[in-house]
Design an enzyme around this catalytic site. Structure first.
Site, short mmCIF file in Angstrom:
data_model
loop_
_atom_site.label_atom_id
_atom_site.label_comp_id
_atom_site.label_asym_id
_atom_site.label_seq_id
_atom_site.Cartn_x
_atom_site.Cartn_y
_atom_site.Cartn_z
N SER A 1 27.47 -22.94 -31.10
CA SER A 1 26.17 -23.27 -30.85
C SER A 1 25.34 -22.65 -32.09
O SER A 1 25.48 -21.85 -32.84
CB SER A 1 25.73 -22.15 -29.78
OG SER A 1 26.90 -22.03 -28.93
N HIS B 1 22.30 -26.79 -28.71
CA HIS B 1 23.46 -27.68 -29.07
C HIS B 1 22.71 -29.16 -29.33
O HIS B 1 22.49 -29.72 -28.50
CB HIS B 1 24.38 -27.95 -27.97
CG HIS B 1 25.34 -26.75 -27.64
ND1 HIS B 1 26.54 -26.39 -27.90
CD2 HIS B 1 24.93 -25.30 -27.30
CE1 HIS B 1 27.12 -25.35 -27.93
NE2 HIS B 1 25.97 -24.77 -27.34
N HIS C 1 30.91 -27.67 -22.95
CA HIS C 1 31.82 -26.60 -22.36
C HIS C 1 32.11 -27.04 -20.75
O HIS C 1 31.78 -27.35 -20.33
CB HIS C 1 30.99 -25.35 -22.34
CG HIS C 1 30.76 -24.87 -23.88
ND1 HIS C 1 29.33 -25.41 -24.42
CD2 HIS C 1 31.32 -24.31 -24.76
CE1 HIS C 1 29.16 -24.62 -25.73
NE2 HIS C 1 30.30 -24.19 -25.89
N TYR D 1 32.44 -24.61 -18.70
CA TYR D 1 31.81 -23.88 -17.62
C TYR D 1 30.48 -24.81 -17.07
O TYR D 1 30.00 -24.54 -16.29
CB TYR D 1 31.31 -22.49 -18.33
CG TYR D 1 30.46 -22.65 -19.57
CD1 TYR D 1 29.16 -22.79 -19.28
CD2 TYR D 1 30.97 -22.07 -20.57
CE1 TYR D 1 28.23 -23.03 -20.59
CE2 TYR D 1 30.20 -22.11 -21.82
CZ TYR D 1 28.92 -22.53 -21.69
OH TYR D 1 28.14 -22.42 -22.76
N GLU D 2 30.18 -25.83 -18.13
CA GLU D 2 28.95 -26.69 -17.67
C GLU D 2 29.26 -27.67 -16.54
O GLU D 2 28.41 -28.22 -15.97
CB GLU D 2 28.50 -27.59 -18.89
CG GLU D 2 28.06 -26.52 -19.94
CD GLU D 2 27.56 -27.66 -21.31
OE1 GLU D 2 26.39 -28.16 -21.25
OE2 GLU D 2 28.34 -27.51 -22.15
N ALA E 1 31.77 -18.71 -31.04
CA ALA E 1 31.21 -17.38 -30.76
C ALA E 1 32.14 -16.59 -29.83
O ALA E 1 32.61 -17.37 -28.92
CB ALA E 1 29.77 -17.43 -30.09
N MET F 1 34.66 -18.69 -24.53
CA MET F 1 34.57 -19.97 -23.29
C MET F 1 34.74 -21.37 -23.72
O MET F 1 34.26 -22.17 -23.36
CB MET F 1 33.53 -19.85 -22.47
CG MET F 1 33.03 -18.35 -22.13
SD MET F 1 31.28 -18.27 -21.45
CE MET F 1 31.16 -16.45 -21.04
N SER F 2 35.44 -21.44 -25.20
CA SER F 2 35.63 -22.68 -25.72
C SER F 2 37.16 -22.82 -26.25
O SER F 2 37.94 -22.14 -26.05
CB SER F 2 34.37 -23.12 -26.67
OG SER F 2 34.56 -22.25 -27.77
N ASN G 1 29.46 -10.02 -30.41
CA ASN G 1 29.28 -8.68 -29.24
C ASN G 1 30.65 -8.07 -29.07
O ASN G 1 31.58 -8.67 -29.30
CB ASN G 1 28.76 -9.07 -28.11
CG ASN G 1 29.42 -10.18 -27.31
OD1 ASN G 1 29.38 -11.33 -27.61
ND2 ASN G 1 30.30 -9.79 -26.15
N HIS H 1 23.14 -12.92 -23.23
CA HIS H 1 23.26 -14.37 -24.06
C HIS H 1 22.44 -13.90 -25.38
O HIS H 1 22.43 -14.67 -26.26
CB HIS H 1 23.09 -15.26 -23.15
CG HIS H 1 23.12 -16.77 -23.78
ND1 HIS H 1 24.48 -17.34 -24.47
CD2 HIS H 1 22.20 -17.48 -24.01
CE1 HIS H 1 23.92 -18.52 -25.10
NE2 HIS H 1 22.73 -18.69 -24.68
N1 HPA Z 1 32.95 -13.16 -23.58
C1 HPA Z 1 32.92 -14.36 -23.58
N2 HPA Z 1 32.33 -15.48 -24.14
C2 HPA Z 1 31.96 -14.98 -25.28
C3 HPA Z 1 31.30 -13.65 -25.34
C4 HPA Z 1 32.11 -12.49 -24.56
O1 HPA Z 1 32.23 -11.45 -24.70
N3 HPA Z 1 30.68 -13.52 -26.59
C5 HPA Z 1 30.42 -14.73 -26.84
N4 HPA Z 1 30.96 -15.51 -26.09
#
Ligand code: HPA
Length: 275
Positions: free
Chosen positions: A32, A63, A85, A87-88, A115, A213-214, A237, A249
């Site tokens: 992203s 994106h 993704h 999840y989309e 990320a 998540m990717s 994070n 986010h």
């Molecule tokens: N968990 C899942 N996906 C993520 C995270 C997370 O902490 N940070 C960035 N993408």
């Protein structure tokens, strides 16, 4: 697997070749907010995903959704700026379509970024991690269904999913750019909810260093296609339960923006080292 997948890929590849004759050596998939990487691509031809037959377009803000064809340091590349993704709501086959097109255009190597949350307690936000292996915890697989031998084998080997040469290229590039790299295992989950602290403790026990998540589906498709993969995670994070703050986010985006310049330098240098 959709039996017509090969034909769809061929149509997409043909459409791209009508816009640029450049045959990529390296395919790049950006996480992203990395649209700025376009500035690193010389002789850049930008093809919006909507102009490529069957190419899925993302609804996620940030994106851009275009394929960039050009050169980095004289190395021909095809860069996916924007990805869809799981999840989309997309199917695994749609999630991996772009990577199939990169392979169809001739790219033998894939540089993929994401990320991620830091599961390893010694990692901090802003750290970069070379992916040495992954855990596919999405509960799905892009190769589920009939297999088309034209695309790859029924049971592809995944024992060197992230090849040693590609990992070396990332390390070599990091020395040139002057950034420290961690190494670790990426756990790919379906999302979109972030994990619970109990899930993060489980991920630590089963050997994950980062969570996101990717990537895992794309890397499976890349290996199926015979590509070598270099994977890089940006820790945006600390994973759930590892800091006293709730996950947001916003934080993920903020850290992503902070490291963007260095990340672009590192990716461009890696392309040169992969060639
Ligand atoms: N968990 C899942 N996906 C993520 C995270 C997370 O902490 N940070 C960035 N993408």
């Amino acid at each position: 697997m959709d039996v017509e997948l090969y034909d769809k890929i061929t149509e997409a590849v043909t459409a791209v070749r009508q816009r640029s004759k450049n045959e990529p050596m390296v395919g790049v998939v950006l996480g992203s907010g990395l649209g700025a990487f376009a500035d690193r691509v010389d002789n850049c031809v930008k093809i919006p995903y909507r102009d490529i037959p069957h190419f899925p377009e993302s609804g996620v803000a940030g994106h851009a959704g275009e394929l960039l064809i050009g050169d980095i340091d004289g190395v021909p590349v095809a860069v996916m700026a924007g990805r869809v993704h799981y999840y989309e709501g997309y199917h695994m086959q749609q999630v991996t379509f772009g990577v199939r097109v990169l392979a169809g255009l001739g790219a033998k190597k894939l540089l993929i970024t994401n990320a991620a949350g830091a599961v390893n307690p010694t990692f901090a936000p802003g750290d970069f991690m070379v992916i040495v292996d992954h855990l596919n915890l999405t509960g799905d697989n892009p190769l589920r269904g009939g297999n088309d031998q034209k695309l790859g084998p029924r049971f592809p080997d995944m024992s060197t999913a992230y090849g040693a040469d590609c990992r070396r290229a990332l390390h070599e590039a990091s020395r040139k750019v002057g950034v420290t790299l961690r190494e670790g295992v990426y756990a790919g989950l379906a999302g979109p909810s972030y994990e619970t602290p109990a899930e993060i403790r489980m991920l630590q026990i089963i050997g994950a260093d980062a969570v996101g998540m990717s990537t895992v589906a794309e890397v499976i498709a890349a290996n199926h296609s015979g590509m070598q993969v270099a994977g890089l995670s940006v820790m945006t994070n600390r994973a759930a339960g590892l800091s006293d703050q709730p996950l947001s986010h916003e934080e993920v985006k903020e850290v992503g923006e902070r490291v963007r310049g260095v990340l672009c330098d590192l990716l461009a240098a890696t392309v040169a080292c992969l060639a």
